[in-house]
Design a protein around this motif. Structure first.
Motif, PDB file in Angstrom:
ATOM      1  N   GLY A 155      28.190 -21.061  35.431  1.00 53.95           N
ATOM      2  CA  GLY A 155      28.195 -22.244  34.579  1.00 53.95           C
ATOM      3  C   GLY A 155      27.428 -22.070  33.294  1.00 53.95           C
ATOM      4  O   GLY A 155      26.888 -23.037  32.732  1.00 53.95           O
ATOM      5  N   GLY A 156      27.317 -20.811  32.804  1.00 47.79           N
ATOM      6  CA  GLY A 156      26.608 -20.572  31.554  1.00 47.79           C
ATOM      7  C   GLY A 156      25.102 -20.567  31.680  1.00 47.79           C
ATOM      8  O   GLY A 156      24.396 -20.741  30.674  1.00 47.79           O
ATOM      9  N   GLN A 157      24.581 -20.340  32.893  1.00 46.44           N
ATOM     10  CA  GLN A 157      23.133 -20.336  33.088  1.00 46.44           C
ATOM     11  C   GLN A 157      22.687 -18.996  33.662  1.00 46.44           C
ATOM     12  O   GLN A 157      23.181 -18.547  34.699  1.00 46.44           O
ATOM     13  CB  GLN A 157      22.702 -21.449  34.037  1.00 46.44           C
ATOM     14  N   LEU A 158      21.761 -18.346  32.973  1.00 48.35           N
ATOM     15  CA  LEU A 158      21.185 -17.080  33.404  1.00 48.35           C
ATOM     16  C   LEU A 158      19.674 -17.227  33.397  1.00 48.35           C
ATOM     17  O   LEU A 158      19.098 -17.674  32.394  1.00 48.35           O
ATOM     18  CB  LEU A 158      21.614 -15.951  32.457  1.00 48.35           C
ATOM     19  N   VAL A 159      19.018 -16.880  34.504  1.00 54.48           N
ATOM     20  CA  VAL A 159      17.559 -16.895  34.559  1.00 54.48           C
ATOM     21  C   VAL A 159      17.077 -15.469  34.357  1.00 54.48           C
ATOM     22  O   VAL A 159      17.557 -14.536  35.010  1.00 54.48           O
ATOM     23  CB  VAL A 159      17.043 -17.458  35.892  1.00 54.48           C
ATOM     24  N   VAL A 160      16.144 -15.301  33.422  1.00 49.80           N
ATOM     25  CA  VAL A 160      15.649 -13.972  33.083  1.00 49.80           C
ATOM     26  C   VAL A 160      14.161 -13.891  33.389  1.00 49.80           C
ATOM     27  O   VAL A 160      13.466 -14.918  33.465  1.00 49.80           O
ATOM     28  CB  VAL A 160      15.929 -13.643  31.604  1.00 49.80           C
ATOM     29  N   ALA A 161      13.666 -12.663  33.553  1.00 50.60           N
ATOM     30  CA  ALA A 161      12.286 -12.503  33.997  1.00 50.60           C
ATOM     31  C   ALA A 161      11.665 -11.251  33.407  1.00 50.60           C
ATOM     32  O   ALA A 161      12.357 -10.294  33.044  1.00 50.60           O
ATOM     33  CB  ALA A 161      12.240 -12.443  35.523  1.00 50.60           C
ATOM     34  N   GLY A 162      10.320 -11.280  33.334  1.00 53.87           N
ATOM     35  CA  GLY A 162       9.582 -10.120  32.844  1.00 53.87           C
ATOM     36  C   GLY A 162       8.240 -10.529  32.276  1.00 53.87           C
ATOM     37  O   GLY A 162       7.706 -11.594  32.599  1.00 53.87           O
ATOM     38  N   ALA A 163       7.704  -9.683  31.406  1.00 56.17           N
ATOM     39  CA  ALA A 163       6.388  -9.928  30.827  1.00 56.17           C
ATOM     40  C   ALA A 163       6.391 -11.211  29.986  1.00 56.17           C
ATOM     41  O   ALA A 163       7.370 -11.523  29.309  1.00 56.17           O
ATOM     42  CB  ALA A 163       5.973  -8.735  29.974  1.00 56.17           C
ATOM     43  N   ILE A 164       5.264 -11.917  30.050  1.00 51.59           N
ATOM     44  CA  ILE A 164       5.157 -13.192  29.336  1.00 51.59           C
ATOM     45  C   ILE A 164       5.406 -13.007  27.835  1.00 51.59           C
ATOM     46  O   ILE A 164       6.110 -13.805  27.200  1.00 51.59           O
ATOM     47  CB  ILE A 164       3.767 -13.822  29.567  1.00 51.59           C
ATOM     48  N   GLY A 165       4.846 -11.964  27.252  1.00 48.65           N
ATOM     49  CA  GLY A 165       5.027 -11.739  25.827  1.00 48.65           C
ATOM     50  C   GLY A 165       6.484 -11.546  25.444  1.00 48.65           C
ATOM     51  O   GLY A 165       6.939 -12.046  24.411  1.00 48.65           O
ATOM     52  N   ALA A 166       7.215 -10.840  26.295  1.00 52.19           N
ATOM     53  CA  ALA A 166       8.635 -10.617  26.022  1.00 52.19           C
ATOM     54  C   ALA A 166       9.427 -11.915  26.150  1.00 52.19           C
ATOM     55  O   ALA A 166      10.349 -12.172  25.368  1.00 52.19           O
ATOM     56  CB  ALA A 166       9.179  -9.557  26.969  1.00 52.19           C
ATOM     57  N   LEU A 167       9.076 -12.741  27.123  1.00 52.52           N
ATOM     58  CA  LEU A 167       9.741 -14.032  27.268  1.00 52.52           C
ATOM     59  C   LEU A 167       9.466 -14.924  26.063  1.00 52.52           C
ATOM     60  O   LEU A 167      10.353 -15.658  25.598  1.00 52.52           O
ATOM     61  CB  LEU A 167       9.276 -14.716  28.556  1.00 52.52           C
ATOM     62  N   GLN A 168       8.250 -14.866  25.550  1.00 44.50           N
ATOM     63  CA  GLN A 168       7.911 -15.647  24.359  1.00 44.50           C
ATOM     64  C   GLN A 168       8.698 -15.160  23.148  1.00 44.50           C
ATOM     65  O   GLN A 168       9.152 -15.964  22.318  1.00 44.50           O
ATOM     66  CB  GLN A 168       6.405 -15.561  24.101  1.00 44.50           C
ATOM     67  N   ALA A 169       8.901 -13.845  23.075  1.00 40.24           N
ATOM     68  CA  ALA A 169       9.688 -13.293  21.970  1.00 40.24           C
ATOM     69  C   ALA A 169      11.137 -13.742  22.059  1.00 40.24           C
ATOM     70  O   ALA A 169      11.773 -14.038  21.030  1.00 40.24           O
ATOM     71  CB  ALA A 169       9.599 -11.763  21.983  1.00 40.24           C
TER      72      ALA A 169
END
Length: 303
Positions: A155-169
């Motif tokens: 349905g157009g939803q993807l949950v992604v994960a990893g380092a906090i800094g990369a998520l902020q970027a």
């Protein structure tokens, strides 16, 4: 075919178990589940606040316990022809399918929650939902940032994960056509960061007996229906550090001719995804005991 589905982490909310305590035998059942999982589930589900039940080692047993409590209260569950769970919900699905005993499911999920909390404490990581956009473009951007897809929810939803800094970027410069929503979770679940938890859970799972499934059961690994109980438990273990392919599960439901879906407590998320990806398939979210009759009616319609 009517199926039952069991939600994953993040579906819980403060006090959501309170209405279920009025069901006959619920307190005794939850007391037993608490002993097996190592968490005071009655207090967690009725008294503790959002921050406290967000803790991975609390949330996981709490969700599985609620799912099994509502499953046991569901009239007409003998009409269920298949089951599936999202992430930790696979433990409830395994119990509903007869692969694991409820004791084994709650014991293992208690171990899983604690092991994943310990793994999450090793590095500062997190998860974000990416809504919309072109999936290939999103995945390319994740590679650039050393992030990983964790949940393909469809349905157009993807949950992604990893380092906090990369998520902020990623949030600062989202892929065209997407929205990035930080999730309130403790770590990068379903990625390489959870490798230590896999080994802990594998050792525990080796001590429990697995039976052949009594109904169809689909795996988050690739959406396949699994007919071997031991193989399903192996997939449960590996899934801690691999992406949840709920999109493939929903595709498999369509291929199998699924004609109705009942989501057990704490319900709502999976029926929402199904309404977008499986248009026209009726779905009932069992949020409180008041929803049991509607779920039973849906199941009986396929009998």
């Amino acid at each position: 075919m009517r199926i039952a589905v069991f939600p994953g982490q993040g579906s819980q909310s403060p006090g959501f178990l309170a209405p279920w305590l009025d069901v006959d035998g619920a307190r005794d059942r939850l007391a037993q589940y608490s002993e097996w999982s190592g968490v005071d589930l009655i207090a967690a589900g009725t008294e503790w606040d959002a921050d406290r039940i967000r803790d991975t080692q609390v949330a996981q047993p709490l969700i599985v316990a609620a799912s099994l409590l509502s499953w046991n209260a569901l009239p007409g569950r003998d009409h269920v022809g298949g089951v599936a769970g999202h992430s930790v919900g696979e433990f409830a699905a395994a119990a509903a399918a007869g692969i694991l005993s409820e004791q084994a499911a709650l014991t293992l999920v208690g171990i899983r929650g604690r092991a994943m909390a310990e793994a999450a404490a090793i590095a500062e990581t997190g998860m974000s939902a990416v809504i919309g956009g072109d999936e290939a473009s999103v995945l390319s951007r994740l590679d650039e940032l050393d992030l990983a897809p964790a949940n393909y929810n469809g349905g157009g939803q993807l949950v992604v994960a990893g380092a906090i800094g990369a998520l902020q970027a990623l949030a600062a410069e989202p892929v065209a056509g997407t929205r990035v929503i930080p999730l309130q979770v403790a770590g990068a679940f379903h990625t390489r960061y959870m490798a230590p938890a896999v080994e802990t859970l594998r050792a525990a799972a080796a001590e429990v007996a697995a039976s052949e499934p009594a109904v169809a059961v689909w795996s988050n690994r690739d959406g396949r229906a699994i007919d071997d109980g031991s193989a399903f438990v192996d997939l449960l273990v590996d899934q801690v550090a691999s992406p949840v392919r709920w999109d493939l599960c929903m595709s498999a439901f369509a291929d199998a001719g699924v004609s109705g879906i009942v989501e057990l407590s704490p319900a709502g998320t999976l029926t929402g995804l199904a309404k977008r990806a499986l248009r026209g398939v009726p779905a009932v979210a069992v949020k409180t005991p008041a929803d049991l009759d509607a779920a039973a009616t849906l199941l009986a319609a396929d009998a």
